[in-house]
Scaffold this motif. Structure first.
Motif, PDB file in Angstrom:
ATOM      1  N   VAL A 519       0.851  -1.182   0.000  1.00  0.00           N
ATOM      2  CA  VAL A 519       0.000   0.000   0.000  1.00  0.00           C
ATOM      3  C   VAL A 519       0.890   1.237   0.000  1.00  0.00           C
ATOM      4  N   SER A 520       0.792   2.028  -1.034  1.00  0.00           N
ATOM      5  CA  SER A 520       1.658   3.203  -1.189  1.00  0.00           C
ATOM      6  C   SER A 520       3.123   2.830  -0.998  1.00  0.00           C
ATOM      7  N   GLY A 521       3.505   1.661  -1.507  1.00  0.00           N
ATOM      8  CA  GLY A 521       4.903   1.249  -1.387  1.00  0.00           C
ATOM      9  C   GLY A 521       5.276   0.730  -0.009  1.00  0.00           C
ATOM     10  N   HIS A 522       4.312   0.621   0.904  1.00  0.00           N
ATOM     11  CA  HIS A 522       4.604   0.083   2.239  1.00  0.00           C
ATOM     12  C   HIS A 522       4.109  -1.346   2.333  1.00  0.00           C
ATOM     13  N   ARG A 523       4.932  -2.187   2.929  1.00  0.00           N
ATOM     14  CA  ARG A 523       4.562  -3.589   3.052  1.00  0.00           C
ATOM     15  C   ARG A 523       3.686  -3.829   4.253  1.00  0.00           C
ATOM     16  N   LEU A 524       2.562  -4.476   4.027  1.00  0.00           N
ATOM     17  CA  LEU A 524       1.652  -4.808   5.120  1.00  0.00           C
ATOM     18  C   LEU A 524       1.259  -6.267   4.980  1.00  0.00           C
ATOM     19  N   SER A 525       1.050  -6.915   6.114  1.00  0.00           N
ATOM     20  CA  SER A 525       0.684  -8.325   6.066  1.00  0.00           C
ATOM     21  C   SER A 525      -0.815  -8.477   6.318  1.00  0.00           C
TER      22      SER A 525
END
Ligand code: WTA
Length: 643
Positions: A519-525
């Motif tokens: 999301v927006s280049g951020h990694r989320l699990s």
């Protein structure tokens, strides 16, 4: 995205190609002797206090050792040696605060500040191997703190300032940090945004080993104070000696831990070490960005809390002796021209940012950048997620004046530095494709059996040879390291990304193939957010998916079954969004939370997230034939669309 088979390529101008740092000769050298190529680069780019005699030890895979009998000090490589070489007056950092305050630090000044900070940390008992947590806004002290840790051989663990107190506490606990460096706050969207209260909350239960909290004064807001534990940075650092002799540490001395989301709920502490990491960070500055430290002004817009900030704000640029810009705030404060004003003001020549930011600027319109002189720019970079060809061509045309090469760089927290990116003087760049591995790196696109695929066949990306800046492990969990990255295929690193070759042999990324969202280049699990939701009293079950989103690449959608007796109300969606925000951090807040009666499950009880993703992407009900009860999707569809 596009099918990529009919892409235009943009060859470098003759002028650019003629001055480029990397030529086909570098590819030839790396192909002839890959390991020797890295040994040469490391000797050329770094100062070794004790020269290494062995380049790579791969006798115990997947545990690699690079340059292992050499010794160096990472901070001295980023600072002292440039001063010794007569470059002390070169600007290292042009700092631009969000409210418009500025600071300039030359290499001499930055070196002095880091020496003082290293003495300060040493006075708190920090020594080689101790972990230091850093929870900071984007200000020069953040860089100073990181380099002070590196100077002492004490690995830092930077926690992004947008993470919640809970996320901070679990990272402090996992790394067993004894010291936290933070600030009262930073400036965000025109207002002070606090940090110290989250540290206080994280430490309030007394279940961390933290003994000292060092606080930089940035906003001047009131903060609570714990006597004996808390110290102002200025009280501690300002009076320290400006002398500090850097000790040389082994090349494999841990440099930092950085937590990132994986497929399970618990974030992984990715461990990086010194000599190999710094070699590849510095080499990629010169290769991918074609950096000329004497004349370039580099600007990476990432936050230091992410790996991009580690490698391309701190270690890569400073090891290269570059001049760079650090900007504290958001692109639209006070107005949507802010970034372009910064480019014009400092004469930025190389800009490195993320597709989500490019798409946002695109939406704001061409007339905003048109008000600024962007002619200093000569190269543009992209990172964090696949860049769609429309955004790529807009970036090149509107920001890059139709002349700048655009380098789409694929890499990961785990890889430490660029892995796949076009060398801008060698290859014509291609909108939407990261193209080829950089010299010295070997990757393949393979099928489920590990066989290399031909053009246009979607498969999985693997890295089939060790590389200098590779992660050395998951902190405290060697089994998880092997299991996550090295068990899918024998002896090669599985990245978790889908990819394919096109007819030219260029690589196109197809997004993650695991439960990691971007999301927006951020990694989320997905699992981490699901765990957070079911931890709420009202929630019985939750399924989370990342669905395509025009601006942020993907957006988080949650489907939730409430417990019997929990009130279903309009507020519930907001309550649950806020709950995830408080639990993990604002970036993890679902865009929508749908309250449903059922979730689509297979006969063995596995949630079929693919079907929920289709719903969230407005694609209707997909193939539900694997479900235990096929009518469930009709019910969910009605509940989600309200029809
Ligand atoms: C994705 C960020 C396509 C990918 C440096 C990877 C990309 C994950 C690109 C790592 C790119 C990053 N094209 N996908 N140029 N760059 N990714 O650890 O899915 O925050 O596995 O590192 O981002 O994210 P991380």
């Amino acid at each position: 995205m596009t099918d990529g088979t009919t892409s235009t390529t943009y060859p470098p101008s003759e002028e650019f190609a003629a001055q480029a740092n990397i030529t086909t000769a570098d590819f030839d050298a790396a192909a002839a002797d890959r390991v020797g190529f890295w040994a040469d680069r490391s000797r050329e780019l770094l100062d070794w206090e004790v020269p290494f005699t062995e380049t790579l030890d791969w006798s115990n895979p997947p545990f690699a050792r690079w340059f292992a009998d050499g010794k160096l000090n990472v901070a001295a490589n980023c600072l002292d040696r440039h001063v010794t070489a007569g470059l002390g007056d070169r600007v290292a950092i042009h700092f631009e605060g969000e409210p418009g305050d500025t600071r300039t630090l030359t290499y001499s000044q930055l070196t002095t500040e880091v020496k003082k900070a290293a003495n300060a940390l040493a006075s708190l008992g920090v020594t080689q191997g101790d972990r230091v947590a850093i929870y900071m806004p984007m200000i020069p002290e953040t860089v100073i703190a990181m380099l002070a840790c590196a100077r002492l051989g004490a690995p830092h663990s930077v926690v992004f300032g947008g993470f919640s107190s809970d996320a901070l506490r679990s990272r402090i606990q996992d790394a067993e940090a004894r010291v936290v460096i933070t600030a009262d706050g930073g400036f965000r969207r025109g207002k002070p945004s606090s940090l110290k209260p989250a540290v206080d909350t994280a430490l309030s239960a007394g279940d961390t080993p933290v003994e000292h909290v060092v606080v930089v004064k940035r906003t001047g807001e009131d903060v609570d104070w714990t006597e004996g534990r808390d110290t102002w940075w200025s009280d501690l650092v300002d009076s320290q000696s400006e002398e500090h002799q850097p000790q040389a540490f082994e090349a494999e001395n841990p440099l930092f831990i950085l937590y990132t989301s994986g497929t399970t709920g618990k974030p992984k502490g990715i461990l990086h070490t010194s000599g190999g990491y710094l070699t590849q960070a510095a080499f990629s500055m010169r290769a991918t960005f074609d950096l000329k430290p004497e004349t370039d002004v580099f600007w990476c817009t990432a936050d230091v809390g992410w790996v991009t900030g580690h490698s391309y704000i701190v270690y890569g640029p400073l090891a290269s002796g570059a001049t760079q810009v650090i900007y504290e705030g958001t692109p639209d404060t006070p107005d949507q021209g802010r970034w372009w004003q910064v480019v014009e003001k400092y004469g930025v020549t190389i800009l490195y940012t993320a597709p989500t930011a490019i798409r946002t600027c695109m939406k704001w319109g061409d007339d905003i950048p048109a008000q600024y002189d962007l002619s200093s720019l000569r190269l543009l970079g992209s990172v964090g997620e696949p860049i769609n060809p429309e955004a790529w061509t807009w970036y090149r045309r509107v920001i890059g004046g139709d002349t700048c090469p655009v380098v789409d760089t694929w890499w990961q927290t785990e890889t430490g530095a660029h892995m796949i990116a076009p060398m801008p003087g060698v290859l014509g760049t291609k909108p939407g494709s990261s193209q080829r591995p950089i010299p010295g790196i070997s990757v393949k696109v393979v099928d489920d059996e590990g066989r290399e695929l031909g053009p246009d066949e979607p498969g999985l990306l693997v890295i089939d040879e060790p590389w200098p800046s590779m992660l050395r492990g998951v902190y405290g969990d060697p089994e998880r390291f092997k299991e996550t990255y090295w068990s899918r295929f024998d002896g090669v690193y599985f990245a978790g990304d889908g990819a394919r070759y096109d007819q030219d042999g260029d690589i196109w990324f197809l997004g993650r193939v695991d439960d990691v969202m971007n999301v927006s280049g951020h990694r989320l699990s997905t699992t981490e957010i699901e765990s957070s939701l079911v931890a709420h009293d009202a929630v019985a079950e939750a399924a989370v998916v990342g669905a395509a989103d025009e601006t942020s690449g993907q957006a988080v959608y949650a489907f939730v079954i409430l417990r019997a007796g929990a009130q279903q109300s309009e507020d519930m969606e907001q309550t649950l969004r806020a709950h995830v925000g408080a639990d993990i951090g604002a970036i993890a807040k679902p865009k929508r939370v749908f309250i449903v009666d059922e979730l689509p499950k297979t006969r063995s009880g596995k949630i079929v997230r693919r079907l929920l993703k289709d719903l969230a992407e407005d694609k209707g009900i997909g193939d539900a034939s694997t479900l235990a009860d096929q009518s469930v999707m009709e019910v969910i569809h009605r509940q989600v669309t309200g029809s």
